[in-house]
Scaffold this motif. Structure first.
Motif, mmCIF file in Angstrom:
data_model
loop_
_atom_site.group_PDB
_atom_site.id
_atom_site.type_symbol
_atom_site.label_atom_id
_atom_site.label_comp_id
_atom_site.label_asym_id
_atom_site.label_seq_id
_atom_site.Cartn_x
_atom_site.Cartn_y
_atom_site.Cartn_z
ATOM 1 N N GLY A 180 -9.576 85.041 -39.942
ATOM 2 C CA GLY A 180 -9.151 83.269 -39.723
ATOM 3 C C GLY A 180 -7.699 83.414 -38.538
ATOM 4 N N SER A 288 -17.082 84.819 -40.703
ATOM 5 C CA SER A 288 -17.618 83.636 -41.625
ATOM 6 C C SER A 288 -15.336 83.852 -41.589
ATOM 7 N N LYS A 289 -15.175 84.347 -42.421
ATOM 8 C CA LYS A 289 -13.797 84.025 -42.548
ATOM 9 C C LYS A 289 -13.574 83.060 -41.305
ATOM 10 N N LYS A 291 -14.568 80.898 -39.800
ATOM 11 C CA LYS A 291 -14.887 80.390 -39.950
ATOM 12 C C LYS A 291 -15.712 79.680 -38.234
ATOM 13 N N ILE A 360 -20.001 77.141 -42.074
ATOM 14 C CA ILE A 360 -19.054 77.515 -42.571
ATOM 15 C C ILE A 360 -18.914 77.011 -44.129
ATOM 16 N N SER A 361 -19.002 75.988 -44.664
ATOM 17 C CA SER A 361 -18.172 75.507 -45.802
ATOM 18 C C SER A 361 -19.200 75.960 -46.597
ATOM 19 N N SER A 363 -20.617 79.585 -46.423
ATOM 20 C CA SER A 363 -19.568 80.770 -46.920
ATOM 21 C C SER A 363 -18.196 80.940 -46.965
ATOM 22 N N SER A 364 -17.694 80.422 -46.345
ATOM 23 C CA SER A 364 -16.162 80.208 -47.623
ATOM 24 C C SER A 364 -16.275 80.090 -48.804
ATOM 25 N N GLU A 365 -16.775 79.860 -49.722
ATOM 26 C CA GLU A 365 -17.409 79.231 -50.958
ATOM 27 C C GLU A 365 -17.571 80.811 -51.597
ATOM 28 N N LEU A 367 -17.235 83.802 -49.964
ATOM 29 C CA LEU A 367 -15.553 84.343 -50.369
ATOM 30 C C LEU A 367 -14.630 84.658 -51.322
ATOM 31 N N ASN A 368 -14.329 82.700 -50.593
ATOM 32 C CA ASN A 368 -13.376 82.358 -52.043
ATOM 33 C C ASN A 368 -13.456 82.975 -53.210
#
Length: 391
Positions: A180, A288-289, A291, A360-361, A363-365, A367-368
């Motif tokens: 990122g 994904s990281k 974005k 993006i939103s 896949s971010s969820e 990842l986190n």
């Protein structure tokens, strides 16, 4: 196995058979060097990220970059020779610990022989074979060859601990990667790219057979998109294992391809891309990281596909989709990996901002929430466990 850290310079023997494991191993090495105040020494087998830290590989691991159930068979005699070479090297160097990373099928063959030789060296494997996806029987026998398993995903240890194997969830390396952190402006400038260019990054894989099946499909996909978007610019990050094959292939393309080398440039390309088209694999997590909205494609020989359908017991192949249990990243596999269908999917993504933002939103969820264990970095957790075998 009482190993004392009184040994001033612990020697860790690395067995890293593929480029996916190479990056992970290099992060581990950095962390372990820090943890041991620079006293640790490394030897064995590894790839390009490791060599940037001064690691010298016993032989070039790109010859091990063969993928697919059927595709592997012709290479067997050469493979056995390499396995024996590694075992003899271990006997000669007498390391304090053996750490194999990823590529379990290769590592297992080496470690089986190491155990036969009764060398009494702690063996740790980093990256659990995906027993929840296929060949579940592997979980039952791993304890015979290794003392500890370091897992990337939270659901993995349970498959192994019930079969007498110590297993810990350390977290996924993409968490600490620089995916990122790419530099958009530098990259645009260096490659004469304009802000109104439509930039797509294509990633046809790091194994020879992935490139063989996917690159021609990606070429035709790009042709279809280019006809629709004259401002389309194509970036292809090169991977050492298939670099010459890819460079040869793209010479005859109708569209000029900008190639990049190394991890840093790859992340700069991500920072500058509107969308991406990738082979299924770890690179999807990096996208994904970073974005970057993307789709994944995968194709193997018809026979391998036929066998895989019978052996593999999961709905998705993409890790983000598996962890979320729904399709966040579109998967275009086998007969769906056709240029017309890929171009159609990418076109929808180019046109529709809400599709891009949703991916993006979501896949971010994942990842986190699913890929890290507390606040400690995965490589530091791995270091800590490996270090405990030196005490």
């Amino acid at each position: 196995m009482g190993m004392m850290m009184s040994k001033e310079n612990p020697l860790i023997y690395m067995i890293v058979g593929e480029s996916s494991g190479d990056l992970l191993a290099s992060r581990f090495m950095k962390s372990f060097i820090k943890t041991t105040d620079g006293k640790a020494k490394f030897t064995g087998l590894g790839g390009e990220s490791m060599s940037e830290l001064g690691f010298k590989s016993l032989f070039d691991i790109s010859e091990l970059a063969i993928m697919g159930l059927v595709e592997v068979l012709p290479k067997i005699p050469a493979l056995i020779k390499r396995i024996n070479q590694v075992v003899n090297d271990i006997k000669e160097k007498k390391p304090d610990i053996i750490l194999s990373v990823d590529s379990w099928s290769f590592a297992a063959r080496v470690l089986k022989k190491v155990k036969k030789e009764k060398l009494d060296i702690p063996c740790i494997h980093y990256v659990a074979p995906q027993v929840w996806a296929w060949k579940a029987g592997r979980a039952k026998t791993m304890y015979k060859y290794i003392d500890h398993l370091l897992c990337l995903l939270p659901q993995e240890p349970q498959y192994f601990t019930k079969h007498n194997l110590k297993a810990d969830f350390v977290g996924h390396p993409v968490i600490e990667g620089g995916a990122g952190l790419g530099k958009h402006e530098d990259f645009m400038l260096k490659n004469n790219l304009k802000n109104d260019d439509l930039i797509i990054t294509i990633l046809p894989g790091s194994r020879k057979n992935e490139v063989k099946y996917l690159l021609p499909v990606f070429e035709q996909t790009i042709d279809i998109l280019k006809a629709k978007y004259p401002n389309l610019k194509v970036i292809l990050p090169l991977v050492k294992t298939v670099k010459s094959k890819v460079l040869r292939a793209i010479q005859s393309w109708n569209v000029k391809v900008i190639t990049t080398e190394g991890e840093g440039e790859r992340y700069d390309a991500f920072a500058s891309s509107k969308i991406a088209l990738a082979a299924s694999g770890t690179v999807s997590l990096e996208l994904s990281k970073a974005k970057v909205p993307h789709i994944i494609a995968y194709k193997v020989s018809p026979l391998t596909a036929f066998l895989a359908k019978r052996l593999i017991k999961i709905k998705f192949v993409n890790l983000i989709n598996i962890l979320a249990n729904k399709e966040i990243i579109p998967e275009m596999l086998q007969e769906n990996a056709k240029p017309v269908l890929l171009a159609q999917k990418l076109d929808e993504m180019i046109k529709n901002k809400s599709i891009r933002e949703m991916q993006i939103s979501e896949s971010s969820e994942v990842l986190n929430n699913k890929l890290k264990n507390g606040d400690t970095l995965p490589s530091d957790l791995a270091s800590k466990i490996v270090l405990s075998y030196l005490k």
